[in-house]
Structure formats: structure tokens, C-alpha cells
Design an enzyme around this catalytic site. Structure first.
Site, PDB file in Angstrom:
ATOM      1  N   GLU A   1      -1.423 -41.309 -11.855  1.00 50.89           N
ATOM      2  CA  GLU A   1      -1.758 -40.255 -12.652  1.00 50.89           C
ATOM      3  C   GLU A   1      -3.090 -39.968 -13.234  1.00 50.89           C
ATOM      4  OE1 GLU A   1      -0.877 -38.782 -16.707  1.00 50.89           O
ATOM      5  OE2 GLU A   1       1.407 -39.402 -15.976  1.00 50.89           O
TER       6      GLU A   1
ATOM      7  N   ARG B   1       2.095 -32.220 -14.521  1.00 54.67           N
ATOM      8  CA  ARG B   1       0.883 -33.018 -14.640  1.00 54.67           C
ATOM      9  C   ARG B   1      -0.150 -32.377 -13.879  1.00 54.67           C
ATOM     10  NH1 ARG B   1       3.783 -34.799 -18.177  1.00 54.67           N
ATOM     11  NH2 ARG B   1       3.937 -36.781 -18.889  1.00 54.67           N
TER      12      ARG B   1
ATOM     13  N   SER C   1       1.209 -43.511 -18.702  1.00 51.72           N
ATOM     14  CA  SER C   1       1.879 -43.340 -17.627  1.00 51.72           C
ATOM     15  C   SER C   1       0.759 -43.574 -16.619  1.00 51.72           C
ATOM     16  CB  SER C   1       2.595 -42.297 -17.267  1.00 51.72           C
ATOM     17  OG  SER C   1       3.753 -42.066 -18.295  1.00 51.72           O
TER      18      SER C   1
END
Ligand code: EPU
Length: 352
Positions: free
Chosen positions: A348, A165, A248
Site C-alpha cells: 500500500e 486505496r 496497513s
């Protein structure tokens, strides 16, 4: 290049947070982005690049930046090499449309990434990943424009410095240890993917293996895997057009083997995956769930009842969640996970 004043942003972010931009610029080509970068009107002003708005939390009523909305379209096969199909997509295309199009053309390789929300231009920024495949596994190159100079440039995979990520686009210039970060100063205009001609199914994830057994298919096609991934995601992740969310909300944390052993001694059921570099990844969704957060609501922000890693907009009757409420809930979750497991969860999405 289209310019709007006092533009509402509620429909431009998948959380459905109410906010506005005093200036919103719509870019429909790389030349538009270059014109924007060269314009003295915008030079020196903070720029917020917006794709599908699926990975951000807007915390102010009026965004303190010029919002550059990427609307560059186009999906095409640009090259065929001995081993790959090279496809190119405009940054403003929906990521899922690229996946569906490439699978329908007979170019497999992206099917595990079906239904990941957001645009093509946002995909490399956080190196999207799902069901055992990350963008970096299929990435060829991208075209971008430097907002400081207006120059167009191309990066290959190594230059993007992909991680879990993570990429060069998430690091501020001079702040990545190598002085090469591009956060806030580069705009991705087109992305090329290299899709293997010798395609093989990627079925390492338990959810996919289960589905394969249920269906009794020994050698699934890319189209079948695409359909399975869509069904699995629809069953446990909320559709942002129905319930606002940003996917998420926290990254899955990594710990050392020693830390993991320590946690297992106290919490034998903790879901963990060994990584190739020897570290251990823990399932943040499990940690949050174990702290009792699933289905909980604070203000108008909530924890999704089928996946504790996803925070959702529980506003109704014309009242929407605010970015402040989302962040208050996020901090409460971080505190309880830290108190119970000693682990700091990292959000995130980008908080604006
Ligand atoms: N779990 C729970 N309770 C929960 C949620 C999860 O016990 O409320 C457990 C599950 O049973 C499972 C484990 O935690 O054993 C992992 O859950 P899941 O398979 O749903 O995957 P994840 O690690 O939570 C990651 C990505 C998703 C991606 C899926 C599938 C991150 C931060 N998230 O989720 O990506 O779709 O794997 O590959 O890496 C996104 O980034 O927005 C996203 C949705």
C-alpha cells in the site's frame, strides 16, 4: 517558501527510516507551491511531495528528488447548503485533527476515520478508509497546483477517480488508460468535505457493533463513535510515535467468486467479504497471519504482533530499520502468501 539543504527526514516519515534530502522546500500556502513550480531552479527535477510521511518507505540514504513538504494549515466551515456542511482544510493539517475538530463543531461524518495517520493532503491520494467509510463518501472537492505549469485547479469527486486505496493521484500521466493520471505532477493544497446535516451512524463493522453492545448505547452520537474508533485503533494498531510504521502495509486483495471458492475449499477459515461488484475481498492480515508471520522479525523490520498487516520498525538503541530491510521483509511475506494461497499481495505505501 522555506528552503533547507541536507535536511534529515527521519522525523518526516512515520516509519522513522533514516534518510536525507539534499533540498527540502517547505510550502505554507498555495502561492508557495506556485512559486516552487515556477522556479527555474526546480523545474525538471523530480519532486517528492511529503505530507505526514505516513504512507511511504524511503529506500535510499539521500532522496533523489526535491522534497516538497506541505505545511499549509487551516480548518474552516466554508459553506452551508440545505443538506451539508462544507468544511475546508489545508493540506498540511493532520487528518485526525480535522476529524476531531469537525466532530467537536457538531459536523458528523468523519468519525469512522479518526486516528488515520497522515495529513489532509494525503487523504485523497489513497482514498483513505476505515470502519466502513472512505474519504470519497464525504468528499466535496480539492484545490491543487499543477507542478508542470504552476496553474491552480479544482477537482470534484468524479474527476479524482477514487477507487479502493486509489485515485488519479496514484497513476502516472498517460498510464491510467485515459492519459489523465496526475502522479508526480500535482500537489493538493486544500480539501473540502461535504458533511451531511442528516447524519446517521455508520456501524456496519463488527468491531463497532461489538463496542456498541458493550457500551449499551442504542443511538450513539458522532462523538461517541469517534471515541470508540480511537479506542479500537489504539488497541490493535501501533502508535507511530512509539513504534515506527506506515499503517496497513498491503492492500486487501480481491479475487473472483471462483478463486474464492477454490481457496475456501483448501482454507475454510479464510476471512472474506463479498463486494458490491460481485468480487470478493480477502483480509490480507489474515493471510499473512495464517502464514505464521505475526510477531516475526527480519533484520530491524518486524510484523506487528497484534495486526499482521502492519510492518514495524524494530530498531533500537539509535539503530533504525532501513527501507531495504522493510522491503526484504515485505517480499518474504509476499512469497509465502503466494506459495500458500496463490495470491499476490500489493504493497500500500509508496516506495521511494
Ligand atoms: N486478521 C487476522 N490476523 C491479523 C490481522 C487481521 O486474522 O493479524 C483478520 C481479523 O480478525 C479480521 C480481518 O483479518 O477478521 C480484517 O482485519 P481488520 O478488521 O483489522 O481490518 P483490515 O482489513 O486488516 C482494513 C484497513 C485498515 C482499516 C481497517 C478497519 C486496508 C489495507 N486496511 O484493515 O486501514 O483501519 O480495515 O476498517 O484496507 C490503513 O490503511 O493503513 C489501515 C490501517
Amino acid at each position: 517558501m522555506l528552503v533547507e539543504k541536507n535536511a534529515p527526514l527521519q522525523d518526516c516519515n512515520t516509519f522513522g527510516i533514516v534518510a536525507s534530502a539534499d533540498t527540502l522546500v517547505r510550502a505554507r500556502s498555495a502561492a508557495d507551491v506556485q512559486t516552487f513550480a515556477a522556479s527555474p531552479v526546480y523545474r525538471g527535477r523530480r519532486t517528492l511531495v511529503l505530507g505526514g510521511g505516513s504512507n511511504m518507505v524511503l529506500t535510499g540514504d539521500v532522496i533523489d528528488a526535491v522534497v516538497l513538504k506541505m505545511e499549509i494549515t487551516g480548518l474552516r466551515l466554508v459553506e452551508e447548503t440545505e443538506r451539508h456542511w462544507i468544511v475546508e482544510a489545508g493540506a498540511g493539517e493532520r487528518w485526525h485533527d480535522l476529524v476531531a475538530w469537525s466532530v467537536a463543531q457538531g459536523y458528523g461524518g468523519l468519525e469512522n476515520l479518526a486516528l488515520v495517520p497522515g495529513t489532509v493532503g494525503a487523504a485523497p491520494v489513497q482514498n483513505i478508509g476505515a470502519y466502513g467509510v472512505e474519504l470519497q463518501d464525504r468528499f466535496h472537492s480539492l484545490d491543487a497546483v499543477d507542478l508542470r505549469t504552476g496553474e491552480a485547479f479544482t477537482l470534484n469527486a468524479a474527476q479524482c477517480a477514487f477507487g479502493y486505496r486509489d485515485s488519479i493521484f496514484k497513476h502516472a500521466p498517460g498510464n491510467d488508460g485515459r492519459g489523465m493520471g496526475l502522479a508526480g505532477c500535482a500537489v493538493i493544497c486544500a480539501v473540502r468535505l461535504a458533511l451531511p446535516k442528516s447524519w446517521k451512524p455508520e456501524l456496519g463493522y463488527l468491531d463497532l457493533q461489538r463496542r456498541q453492545q458493550e457500551e449499551g448505547v442504542a443511538a450513539p452520537t458522532a462523538q461517541q463513535i469517534f471515541d470508540w474508533v480511537c479506542a479500537i485503533r489504539r488497541a490493535k494498531l501501533p502508535d507511530p510515535s512509539v513504534i515506527g510504521n506506515a499503517g496497513s502495509f498491503f492492500k486487501n486483495p480481491t479475487v473472483t467468486e471462483d478463486q474464492c471458492r477454490d481457496i475456501i475449499a483448501r482454507e475454510p477459515k479464510v476471512v472474506h467479504y463479498p463486494m458490491p461488484d460481485g468480487s470478493i475481498k480477502l483480509a490480507a492480515g489474515w493471510l499473512i497471519d495464517a502464514c505464521g508471520w505475526k510477531g516475526k522479525t527480519m533484520g530491524h523490520a518486524g510484523v506487528y504482533d497484534k495486526q499482521a498487516l502492519v510492518l514495524v520498525n524494530r530498531g533500537s538503541g539509535g539503530v533504525s530499520v532501513t527501507g531495504g530491510e522493510v522491503m526484504t521483509l515485505a517480499r518474504a511475506i509476499q512469497t509465502s502468501v503466494y506459495e500458500r494461497f496463490g495470491i499476490r499481495l500489493e504493497p500500500e505505501p509508496v516506495v521511494v
